[in-house]
Design a protein around this motif. Structure first.
Motif, short mmCIF file in Angstrom:
data_model
loop_
_atom_site.label_atom_id
_atom_site.label_comp_id
_atom_site.label_asym_id
_atom_site.label_seq_id
_atom_site.Cartn_x
_atom_site.Cartn_y
_atom_site.Cartn_z
N HIS A 270 1.12 -1.34 -0.14
CA HIS A 270 0.21 -0.06 0.04
C HIS A 270 0.79 1.53 0.08
O HIS A 270 2.18 1.20 0.39
CB HIS A 270 -1.23 0.45 1.63
N THR A 294 -8.69 7.09 -3.77
CA THR A 294 -8.65 6.11 -3.03
C THR A 294 -9.43 4.93 -3.17
O THR A 294 -10.65 5.67 -3.49
CB THR A 294 -8.44 6.20 -1.38
N ASP A 333 0.69 -2.09 -5.78
CA ASP A 333 0.12 -1.16 -4.92
C ASP A 333 -1.02 -0.40 -4.50
O ASP A 333 -0.91 0.16 -5.67
CB ASP A 333 0.87 -0.50 -5.12
N VAL A 336 -3.79 3.63 -0.36
CA VAL A 336 -4.57 4.34 0.25
C VAL A 336 -4.78 6.31 1.15
O VAL A 336 -3.69 6.69 0.32
CB VAL A 336 -3.97 3.55 1.22
N GLY A 342 -1.71 2.52 5.49
CA GLY A 342 -0.98 1.69 4.19
C GLY A 342 -0.61 0.81 5.75
O GLY A 342 -0.27 -0.47 5.79
N LYS A 345 -2.60 -2.02 6.63
CA LYS A 345 -2.79 -2.91 6.39
C LYS A 345 -2.07 -3.32 5.37
O LYS A 345 -2.06 -4.46 5.29
CB LYS A 345 -4.06 -1.98 5.33
#
Length: 356
Positions: A270, A294, A333, A336, A342, A345
């Motif tokens: 992310h 996002t 990737d 976010v 990031g 997650k």
């Protein structure tokens, strides 16, 4: 014995090798309009781009800096012409003209010889964000050394471990440090690590740690007029909101009757618009020219997943709109809003499906 450092590369800059969008320089339109407003007669001529197309050129005198990891200087304003040399991040160029096709005429020293040619505007910045430094410092936490100050475009070139002695030779936005260090074989090498990994005086360390660890590290404030999205927020797509300078999209679930092709297992990471993720010069525009959103934008290896492809990851639909030097093969990737999101997650492997 030195231990292997395992780094989770959470971030991506919002750009890749070609095209790249970094710090802005004045383009042809800005130069000509400014001359008109000042009642100046701008000096203009035409040339050819190497593919037989005519290009309008306006004279300008300024100093610009290479913002990309590396870039080519060509004999004409087009990649079909002869490459005359290569320049890299932080190199200084003198600009004498700007073209209406997104190129500039520059001069610089390449391998101790003066080169005059053309380079893409998107490889340039009007400010050098690498601030010089000259400090012998100790590493306070293990770090992977990258060849570029961005977790997406930077590729791993080495590692430093806690208590290693290195020399800090420059800083980028106060977040990254350029260092020289010793490899295991004793040879000297250069690269970039987060400044927060160095044992610097308290004032510097605190600033770096705040940027790196604050839950709002990836949040940009629209009212400040600064940051990677400051110039990308004038036109927002319908159905997309803007929060703290970041375009927020609504999650879209894959239809139960969608025709899906299994692409295999991908490593999912992310990225957000902070300096650790995006590097020194990105402005929020992806490699396909759109602003990252996002719940929508992903960075891919275009040779694996072509731009514009819609893919399903854990039941949600994303669009391939970006790429990056470290995003290769079976890696995706996901964009976010903040660095904290990031990190939360994290990184995982999962099946990815292409919507046919």
């Amino acid at each position: 014995m030195k231990k292997k450092v395992c780094a989770v590369l959470l971030g991506t800059a919002l750009t890749c090798h070609v095209p790249l969008v970094y710090g802005a320089v004045q383009d042809y339109q800005a130069v000509t309009e400014a001359d008109k407003e000042d009642n100046k007669i701008f000096q203009a001529f035409s040339t050819e781009d190497g593919s037989g197309n005519s290009v309008n050129v306006a004279a300008i005198q300024d100093t610009v800096y290479v913002a990309a990891k590396n870039a080519g200087i060509y004999s004409k304003p087009g990649e079909s012409s002869e490459k005359m040399g290569d320049v890299a991040l932080g190199d200084t160029l003198e600009r004498s003209a700007v073209c209406d096709n997104g190129w500039s005429k520059v001069s610089c020293e390449v391998n101790e010889s003066k080169v005059i040619g053309y380079i893409q505007n998107q490889m340039l910045s009007d400010t050098d964000q690498i601030q010089p430094a000259d400090k012998d410092v100790e590493v306070k936490s293990d770090a992977t050394v990258l060849d570029y100050p961005s977790r997406k475009d930077g590729e791993e070139v080495g590692e430093v471990l806690q208590l290693d002695e290195v020399k800090q030779t420059g800083t980028v936005n106060g977040v990254w440090s350029r260092i020289t260090y010793q490899n295991d074989d004793g040879t000297e090498a250069e690269g970039y690590i987060p400044t927060s990994c160095l044992d610097l005086p308290d004032a510097v360390t605190e600033e770096a740690d705040t940027i790196d660890k604050d839950k709002d590290a990836g949040t940009l404030h629209e009212s400040s007029g600064e940051g990677v999205f400051a110039d990308a927020l004038e036109d927002v797509d319908p159905g997309v909101s803007v929060e703290n300078g970041v375009q927020i999209g609504t999650p879209v679930a894959a239809s139960s009757d969608a025709n899906l092709q299994d692409l295999g297992v991908f490593k999912i990471t992310h990225y957000c618009p902070c300096s650790i993720c995006c590097g020194p010069y990105s402005n929020g525009i992806t490699s396909t020219g759109v602003t990252a959103t996002t719940n929508h934008t992903i960075a891919v290896d275009p040779s694996v997943i072509p731009y514009g492809s819609k893919v399903v990851i854990n039941g949600q639909v994303y669009v391939a709109e970006d790429c990056g030097g470290a995003i290769k093969k079976n890696r995706i990737d996901i964009y976010v809003a903040t660095h904290a999101e990031g990190e939360a997650k994290g990184t995982y492997d999962t099946e990815v499906y292409l919507i046919k």
